[in-house]
Motif scaffolding. Structure first.
Motif, PDB file in Angstrom:
ATOM      1  N   CYS A 249      36.516  41.560  42.130  1.00  0.00           N
ATOM      2  CA  CYS A 249      35.750  42.035  43.281  1.00  0.00           C
ATOM      3  C   CYS A 249      36.261  43.419  43.692  1.00  0.00           C
ATOM      4  N   CYS A 252      37.953  42.853  47.503  1.00  0.00           N
ATOM      5  CA  CYS A 252      39.163  42.055  47.745  1.00  0.00           C
ATOM      6  C   CYS A 252      39.960  41.788  46.475  1.00  0.00           C
ATOM      7  N   CYS A 270      32.575  39.611  45.325  1.00  0.00           N
ATOM      8  CA  CYS A 270      32.723  38.177  45.081  1.00  0.00           C
ATOM      9  C   CYS A 270      31.949  37.339  46.082  1.00  0.00           C
ATOM     10  N   CYS A 274      32.149  40.400  51.146  1.00  0.00           N
ATOM     11  CA  CYS A 274      32.690  41.562  50.438  1.00  0.00           C
ATOM     12  C   CYS A 274      31.585  42.563  50.116  1.00  0.00           C
TER      13      CYS A 274
END
Ligand SMILES: [Zn+2]
Ligand SMILES: [Zn+2]
Length: 288
Positions: A249, A252, A270, A274
């Protein structure tokens, strides 16, 4: 876990009574699953302890004499909750008057396995594109439907010969009940449907004419040819279709799997959260 479908005329009151009873059984036994009820019948997939499955099967058998079940075991909890919903149809073709008459020919996995190898037969997948993308039978025509209710139109515009046998299949058989009726309605003479669908075939022929994985409508996402929950696919966090491209991702850094299409379109995220963060950042930067 167990799965079933049955076409059976129900009054509004019967639908409500069955909904109430099924909800009670589900709650008493801490089950999870999704059951659809309509005036045309009942369709469901549920999971729970052996005792819970036994109870719900006994109830349904009492309610609808001739009902058959397909059973699985799964380490994955297939549904979050236990839902019993009332719909217009238990499988949405949205073509009124197209109801299974019980006249279409159901064929066993063994007969299907033999017929699929014949040259004079048209093999037709009645599922949606996001399902056929990850697995189909050899030589099958893929109508690339976005939704099952596109099927009548597809058949009308297809040039599938009407005088040759059509061999159709779907995941568990329920869509073919209506698809075969629709084709008969459009003048097709010889229609065969795989009894119990792909999952029933794979029980007998794990190494047969099937290629890929079989999409299912619960948290297992798909089943491999041994009918075990997919190790390859998870639902793409962006579009909800099966995805198998491992990536990190952008927001994150968590590992996630996306589908190839979404990966092409934007930096991988993800989750919705996000993705929101990424678009927010991009917006802030461009705002300066
Ligand atoms: Zn996607
Ligand atoms: Zn993330």
């Amino acid at each position: 876990m167990t799965q079933w479908y049955i076409f059976h005329d129900l009054t509004d009151q019967e639908v409500l009574d069955i909904q109430k009873n099924l909800r009670e059984i589900g709650a008493q036994h801490d089950m999870n699953g999704l059951i659809l009820l309509a005036s045309e019948g009942c369709n469901g997939t549920v999971a729970g302890t052996a005792e819970a499955i036994e109870t719900i099967r006994a109830y349904l058998t009492e309610q609808f004499a001739a009902i058959s079940f397909q059973d699985w075991t799964s380490d994955v909890r297939p549904f979050k909750r236990f839902k019993v919903d009332i719909r217009k149809e238990i499988v949405a073709l949205k073509h009124e008057g197209i109801l299974p008459s019980g006249n279409s020919k159901h064929i066993s996995p063994k007969q299907f396995h033999e017929m699929i190898q014949r040259e004079d037969v048209t093999v037709l997948d009645t599922r949606n594109a996001y399902e056929t993308n990850i697995g189909t039978f050899e030589n099958a025509i893929d109508p690339k439907l976005n939704s099952f209710h596109e099927f009548p139109n597809y058949v009308e515009q297809s040039n599938i010969p009407k005088d040759k046998p059509v061999l159709m299949y779907c995941t568990s058989g329920i869509r073919c009940e209506k698809a075969s009726e629709e084709m008969a309605h459009q003048g097709y003479k010889e229609i065969y449907q795989l009894d119990g669908g792909i999952t029933n075939y794979l029980k007998e022929y794990p190494e047969g004419k099937w290629n890929g994985e079989c999409f299912v409508f619960d948290h297992r996402v798909a089943l491999d040819s041994a009918l075990l929950p997919s190790k390859r696919y998870s639902l793409c966090p962006k579009c909800g279709n099966p995805g198998d491209v491992k990536t990190a991702c952008t927001a994150c850094n968590a590992q996630c799997k996306l589908c190839a299409d979404c990966l092409k379109q934007a930096p991988p995220a993800c989750s919705k959260r996000c993705r929101h963060e990424l678009t927010q950042n991009a917006f802030d930067k461009s705002g300066k």
